[in-house]
Design an enzyme around this catalytic site. Structure first.
Site, PDB file in Angstrom:
ATOM      1  N   ASP A   1     -57.063   4.373  39.950  1.00 12.41           N
ATOM      2  CA  ASP A   1     -56.327   3.553  40.909  1.00 12.41           C
ATOM      3  C   ASP A   1     -57.131   2.307  41.304  1.00 12.41           C
ATOM      4  O   ASP A   1     -58.340   2.404  41.562  1.00 12.41           O
ATOM      5  CB  ASP A   1     -56.060   4.401  42.155  1.00 12.41           C
ATOM      6  CG  ASP A   1     -55.081   3.737  43.110  1.00 12.41           C
ATOM      7  OD1 ASP A   1     -53.945   3.492  42.689  1.00 12.41           O
ATOM      8  OD2 ASP A   1     -55.465   3.473  44.264  1.00 12.41           O
TER       9      ASP A   1
ATOM     10  N   ASP B   1     -37.832  19.476  41.573  1.00 14.03           N
ATOM     11  CA  ASP B   1     -38.178  20.279  42.752  1.00 14.03           C
ATOM     12  C   ASP B   1     -37.977  21.760  42.435  1.00 14.03           C
ATOM     13  O   ASP B   1     -36.841  22.203  42.264  1.00 14.03           O
ATOM     14  CB  ASP B   1     -37.263  19.823  43.912  1.00 14.03           C
ATOM     15  CG  ASP B   1     -37.402  20.712  45.142  1.00 14.03           C
ATOM     16  OD1 ASP B   1     -38.380  21.471  45.231  1.00 14.03           O
ATOM     17  OD2 ASP B   1     -36.518  20.620  46.016  1.00 14.03           O
TER      18      ASP B   1
ATOM     19  N   ASP C   1     -37.251  22.318  48.458  1.00 17.36           N
ATOM     20  CA  ASP C   1     -37.463  21.673  49.760  1.00 17.36           C
ATOM     21  C   ASP C   1     -37.147  20.172  49.715  1.00 17.36           C
ATOM     22  O   ASP C   1     -37.445  19.446  50.668  1.00 17.36           O
ATOM     23  CB  ASP C   1     -38.892  21.905  50.262  1.00 17.36           C
ATOM     24  CG  ASP C   1     -39.915  21.170  49.421  1.00 17.36           C
ATOM     25  OD1 ASP C   1     -39.542  20.619  48.353  1.00 17.36           O
ATOM     26  OD2 ASP C   1     -41.101  21.125  49.810  1.00 17.36           O
TER      27      ASP C   1
ATOM     28  N   GLU D   1     -56.202   0.986  36.197  1.00 19.81           N
ATOM     29  CA  GLU D   1     -55.176   0.131  36.791  1.00 19.81           C
ATOM     30  C   GLU D   1     -55.902  -1.059  37.394  1.00 19.81           C
ATOM     31  O   GLU D   1     -56.555  -0.938  38.427  1.00 19.81           O
ATOM     32  CB  GLU D   1     -54.404   0.868  37.892  1.00 19.81           C
ATOM     33  CG  GLU D   1     -53.275   0.009  38.459  1.00 19.81           C
ATOM     34  CD  GLU D   1     -53.074   0.101  39.963  1.00 19.81           C
ATOM     35  OE1 GLU D   1     -52.003  -0.267  40.445  1.00 19.81           O
ATOM     36  OE2 GLU D   1     -54.007   0.508  40.693  1.00 19.81           O
TER      37      GLU D   1
HETATM   38  C1  GLC Z   1     -52.337   1.446  43.350  1.00 16.95           C
HETATM   39  C2  GLC Z   1     -51.209   2.456  43.317  1.00 16.95           C
HETATM   40  C3  GLC Z   1     -50.325   2.191  44.468  1.00 16.95           C
HETATM   41  C4  GLC Z   1     -51.135   2.359  45.744  1.00 16.95           C
HETATM   42  C5  GLC Z   1     -52.389   1.487  45.739  1.00 16.95           C
HETATM   43  C6  GLC Z   1     -53.367   1.913  46.799  1.00 16.95           C
HETATM   44  O1  GLC Z   1     -51.907   0.153  43.153  1.00 16.95           O
HETATM   45  O2  GLC Z   1     -50.546   2.411  42.092  1.00 16.95           O
HETATM   46  O3  GLC Z   1     -49.195   3.020  44.478  1.00 16.95           O
HETATM   47  O4  GLC Z   1     -50.352   2.020  46.852  1.00 16.95           O
HETATM   48  O5  GLC Z   1     -53.065   1.571  44.526  1.00 16.95           O
HETATM   49  O6  GLC Z   1     -53.953   3.130  46.471  1.00 16.95           O
END
Ligand code: GLC
Length: 555
Positions: free
Chosen positions: A216, A30, A34, A273
């Protein structure tokens, strides 16, 4: 350095061997006091990352967001959340990271936007049948008055995957799909404006020097046109021919993205992912004209047992190798319980990688840390690339007892306060000092956005840096060796004969790795010279339980 802007020939495949460090930015450092991590804090810690010896960083979403899901509810993909800084800060960070020899990967969220995104607000205002609604997945409800959701899909965070809106005239109206929280409406990838928009977003950040993106939920974008009921096929891991996970058409999106990435010099890269159980289906994402890499969650989910680890490694190398892609090894991230705590449980009855799978099972944190050290050396010796989650180099455990009123994961609310969710792996990093905030924020902050356990002075960077035998110094040494040893990084391995509760493999030239999972010490081959061990060997030079050694090997 092998990042954007370099003309080095190596630059083009740096990602095949790279060690990438994941920055959960709200919890890293940080800079403005904050209680929330930010870009200023991250910039001040770049020397730490360079010294650690990683090749690149991946930054979790830093875009404007109401933070309904930790920033994965993006309100504007081309700006920086005020909480984290400004666009100038972001550009300065990318520049300074490159100067320090670090690549920068950002996070792109193509499945959904925030409900505060301009597109969704316009869709609500424009009403049924409008071109604005076409950008999302709106449908009339079922039942006599449309009062039931259009199908039986569930949100990953619990509850229904549909929310009914109030139409501009005030009457209850259509429903919209959200595979995650209601604040995360799913985009319609059959609409050409969606593809166009994401091409532009990619270019926006590539033009600012980003070296690539983590994608994602890469396997969720395409939904079966008629949105059929799921019946009992619910789950994050897809079955074959699932109506919203891993549909074949999603590969068209990534072929298109690859062309955008390849139009840059050096080419930009992607890591997907995709929580896909089947290594063969997973390998489709990394065919030569698609993504460069995907996270290997089969490895992440394997229990700390020789048979399970060996199986995960063998299957992953075979399937990814078949399409010419390197495997990306990962033990932890911001969505799963930290592995030092997972490995602290009995490994015979591993039920999953979430905190809620661990609660109530006895934990031996000493064993967890020892296994985490051994797992790090095992992972860093495997062929391919590695992602480290911030704090794993400090041996951080999961924080299992955060006060309930501090939990922010949408899962907590959506499960009616029964599933705690993912906050426990997102607690701010302890840098120094004897009490919270441990150098994460300025001292007058008191508690950062998630409270740190008072015991974390033992895990702080300052404490561990001063101890030559600490896990931090183990990671530093291992990363230095890995960077310079010609056998490590991309390549292949050959399994060597080992007792049932041990793993041993060789890599060329001249390297071997051995991990002992059993209580009987593992004898090393005659003449083996130890390069590095995750814990001391026995008095007779054998490898004790839960220990990995790197060896100079002649065979
Ligand atoms: C992926 C992300 C996770 C998020 C989800 C929805 O799995 O890593 O953190 O909640 O997508 O975007």
């Amino acid at each position: 350095m092998s990042v954007a802007g370099s003309s080095d020939a190596r630059a083009h495949d740096w990602w095949r061997s790279a060690v990438v460090y994941q920055i959960y930015i709200r919890s890293f450092a940080d800079g403005d006091g904050d209680g929330n991590g930010d870009i200023a804090g991250l910039r001040s810690r770049l020397p730490y990352l360079a010294e650690l010896g990683v090749d690149a960083i991946w930054i979790n979403p830093w875009y404007p967001s109401p933070m309904a899901d930790g920033g994965y509810d993006v309100a504007d993909f081309r700006a920086i959340a005020p909480m984290f800084g400004t666009m100038d800060d972001a550009e300065a960070l990318i520049h300074e990271a490159h100067e320090a020899g670090l690549g920068v990967l950002l996070d792109i969220v193509p499945n959904h936007t925030s409900d505060q995104h301009a597109w969704f607000r316009a869709a609500l205002a424009a009403g049924p049948g409008s071109a604005e609604r076409q950008r999302y997945i709106f449908r009339p409800g079922r039942g006599a008055n449309g009062e039931e959701p259009p199908n039986d899909w569930h949100s990953v965070f619990g509850g229904e995957a549909w929310t009914q809106v109030k139409e501009p005239d005030g009457r209850p109206g259509e429903w919209y799909l959200h595979l995650f929280a209601p604040e995360q409406p799913d985009l319609n990838w059959n609409d050409p404006r969606t593809s166009q928009e994401f091409d532009d977003i990619l270019r926006f950040w590539f033009d600012r020097g980003a070296d690539g993106f983590r994608i994602d939920v890469a396997h969720s974008l395409i939904k079966q046109d008629d949105l059929p009921d799921l019946g009992d096929r619910f789950g994050l891991l897809p079955s074959l021919d699932h109506p919203h996970w891993d549909r074949d058409e999603v590969h068209d999106v990534y072929r298109r993205w690859r062309r955008v990435a390849d139009s840059y010099d050096p080419p930009r890269i992607f890591v997907g992912e995709a929580w896909i159980d089947d290594p063969e289906r997973m390998a489709r994402y990394v065919r030569p004209d698609e993504l460069h890499t995907t996270f290997n969650f089969v490895f992440l989910e394997a229990p700390w047992r020789a048979d399970a680890m060996r199986d995960a490694v063998t299957r992953s190398l075979a399937e990814q190798g078949a399409v010419g892609a390197p495997v990306v090894w990962v033990l932890s991230n911001h969505d799963v319980a930290r592995h030092a705590s997972r490995f602290a449980r009995d490994q015979r009855d591993v039920a999953g990688s979430n905190l809620d799978d661990l609660l109530g099972r006895p934990a031996d944190l000493g064993a967890g840390l020892r296994r985490a050290r051994a797992a790090a050396l095992l992972m860093l010796a495997l062929p391919g690339s590695v992602y480290l989650y911030q704090g794993e180099e400090l041996g951080l455990p999961e924080v299992e007892d955060l006060p309930e009123d501090r939990l922010t994961d949408p899962t907590w609310r959506r499960s009616r306060q029964t599933v705690r969710g993912r906050d426990g792996c997102r607690v701010p990093i302890p840098w120094s000092g004897d009490a919270p905030p441990f150098g994460f924020s300025s001292d007058d902050v008191g508690s950062p956005w998630l409270p740190q356990p008072p015991s974390w002075s033992d895990h702080s960077v300052a404490t561990l840096a001063a101890d030559p035998d600490s896990i931090l110094n183990l990671y530093r040494t291992a990363l230095r060796l890995r960077r310079h040893h010609p056998a490590l990084g991309d390549g292949t391995l050959r399994w060597l004969e080992a007792p049932g509760d041990a793993l041993m493999f060789a890599r060329q030239p001249g390297f071997a790795c051995a991990t002992n999972f059993a209580s009987t010490p593992l004898e090393l081959p005659d003449g083996a010279r130890v390069l590095l061990a995750s814990d001391p060997l026995t008095a007779h030079g054998a490898v004790p339980r839960d220990t990995t050694v790197w060896l100079e090997a002649t065979h």
